[in-house]
Design an enzyme around this catalytic site. Structure first.
Site, mmCIF file in Angstrom:
data_model
loop_
_atom_site.group_PDB
_atom_site.id
_atom_site.type_symbol
_atom_site.label_atom_id
_atom_site.label_comp_id
_atom_site.label_asym_id
_atom_site.label_seq_id
_atom_site.Cartn_x
_atom_site.Cartn_y
_atom_site.Cartn_z
ATOM 1 N N ASP A 1 0.864 -1.192 0.000
ATOM 2 C CA ASP A 1 0.000 0.000 0.000
ATOM 3 C C ASP A 1 0.896 1.236 0.000
ATOM 4 O O ASP A 1 2.099 1.152 0.264
ATOM 5 C CB ASP A 1 -0.914 0.016 1.239
ATOM 6 N N SER A 2 0.269 2.384 -0.241
ATOM 7 C CA SER A 2 1.032 3.634 -0.218
ATOM 8 C C SER A 2 1.305 4.085 1.218
ATOM 9 O O SER A 2 2.153 4.932 1.441
ATOM 10 C CB SER A 2 0.252 4.720 -0.946
ATOM 11 N N CYS B 1 -4.290 -1.208 -2.161
ATOM 12 C CA CYS B 1 -4.422 0.225 -2.410
ATOM 13 C C CYS B 1 -5.250 0.342 -3.682
ATOM 14 O O CYS B 1 -4.887 -0.237 -4.720
ATOM 15 C CB CYS B 1 -3.035 0.841 -2.599
ATOM 16 N N GLU C 1 -4.498 9.688 7.892
ATOM 17 C CA GLU C 1 -3.083 9.514 8.251
ATOM 18 C C GLU C 1 -2.711 10.403 9.449
ATOM 19 O O GLU C 1 -1.747 10.135 10.145
ATOM 20 C CB GLU C 1 -2.173 9.835 7.045
ATOM 21 N N CYS D 1 -11.087 3.117 -1.427
ATOM 22 C CA CYS D 1 -9.736 3.481 -1.007
ATOM 23 C C CYS D 1 -9.552 2.708 0.284
ATOM 24 O O CYS D 1 -10.445 2.727 1.144
ATOM 25 C CB CYS D 1 -9.631 4.984 -0.759
ATOM 26 N N HIS E 1 -8.000 3.233 2.826
ATOM 27 C CA HIS E 1 -8.040 4.032 4.054
ATOM 28 C C HIS E 1 -9.487 4.216 4.550
ATOM 29 O O HIS E 1 -9.724 4.360 5.749
ATOM 30 C CB HIS E 1 -7.462 5.426 3.818
HETATM 31 N N1 DGL Z 1 -4.918 3.684 0.327
HETATM 32 C C1 DGL Z 1 -4.812 4.213 -1.000
HETATM 33 C C2 DGL Z 1 -5.975 3.745 -1.845
HETATM 34 O O1 DGL Z 1 -6.583 2.745 -1.520
HETATM 35 C C3 DGL Z 1 -4.804 5.695 -1.148
HETATM 36 C C4 DGL Z 1 -3.904 6.512 -0.377
HETATM 37 C C5 DGL Z 1 -3.099 7.412 -1.242
HETATM 38 O O2 DGL Z 1 -3.626 8.378 -1.826
HETATM 39 O O3 DGL Z 1 -1.934 7.111 -1.338
HETATM 40 O O4 DGL Z 1 -6.285 4.346 -2.851
#
Ligand code: DGL
Length: 264
Positions: A6-7, A70, A152, A184, A186
């Site tokens: 993931d990012s 992600c 975050e 997403c 998150h």
């Molecule tokens: N968790 C990432 C996603 O599912 C997004 C976070 C980011 O923008 O890096 O898209």
């Protein structure tokens, strides 16, 4: 071992579901590319490079299967599978989520809202995957770029976050959606504040769960992939000072993590 990419810390929502659905001891190696976070505002070309680095790192660590946890990276991967090779199976978020959406509704009535990052919504990934299989479905995607930084920051229940969520949901509510996809990894962390803002008839799809259900089926059909139980390892390309507390808050348990630099 399962490799998770993931990012940042959004992919931890998938880790949590793996430990819940499969086994609390399921061995995972996690890589969060925090140094390049957020992916959601970056171009597909640069994200493609980061995905390749992540896959290589996790494979070198011994991953037998990789989940791109992600949505942004998954959307880029989905369109570029032939350019991004991997020596082990790679599961992205799009296919499991699309399957979950399609199996959860009566197509003619489906009005599907997608809340995602800028890149995910711009790539129109779900418009394409859903429309291919369901011509009667309407898909409305809306970007929610402020949510990842708020999460975050640990601003999960703050009044400011609630206001921003309300603003992002408004255009989707106007379209009378009956399904909302938290597109997403998150966003499931905000499910508690998103749910009360929608009518009870709106079904919320949590892709962090759908990808794990998909993984379980995949593993059943591929008994040659042997996974182990044991200690999981977490790597991040940067570790901001508030991360240890935040990770503990999200996962509900203490983990060991290391900072690594993938740039050569
Ligand atoms: N968790 C990432 C996603 O599912 C997004 C976070 C980011 O923008 O890096 O898209």
């Amino acid at each position: 071992m399962i490799g998770i990419f993931d990012s940042g810390i959004g992919g931890l929502t998938v880790v949590k579901k793996i430990w819940k659905q499969i086994s609390p001891d399921q061995q995972i190696t996690y890589f969060g590319d925090v140094a390049h976070l957020p992916y959601g505002n970056k171009s597909p070309e640069i994200i493609e490079k980061y995905i390749k680095q992540g896959i290589e790192f996790l494979t070198n660590k011994g991953a037998k299967i990789i989940i791109i946890a992600c949505h942004t990276a998954s959307s880029v991967y989905y369109y570029n599978k032939n350019k991004i090779s991997a020596p082990v199976p790679v599961i992205e978020m799009i296919e499991p989520t699309t399957q979950a959406i399609l199996s959860s509704l009566e197509p003619r009535k489906a009005r599907i809202g997608i809340l995602g990052t800028r890149t995910t919504t711009k790539l129109k990934i779900y418009e394409r995957t859903i429309k291919q299989k369901c011509s009667y479905c309407s898909v409305y995607a809306h970007p929610a770029p402020l949510l990842v930084p708020l999460i975050e920051e640990g601003w999960i229940k703050k009044v400011e976050t609630k206001k921003i969520v309300r603003k992002y949901l408004k255009p989707l509510k106007k379209k009378n959606i009956n399904v909302l996809v938290l597109a997403c990894t998150h966003y499931p962390l905000l499910k508690e504040i998103i749910e009360p803002k929608l009518s009870k008839s709106v079904r919320i799809i949590d892709p962090s769960l759908e990808v794990v259900l998909y993984l379980q089926k995949f593993l059943k059909n591929h008994p040659e992939i042997k996974l182990k139980k044991g200690l999981s390892k977490f790597y991040f390309s940067d570790i901001p000072s508030h991360y240890p507390d935040l990770i503990y808050k999200f996962l509900g348990k203490k983990i060991n993590f290391k900072k690594i630099n993938l740039e050569s």
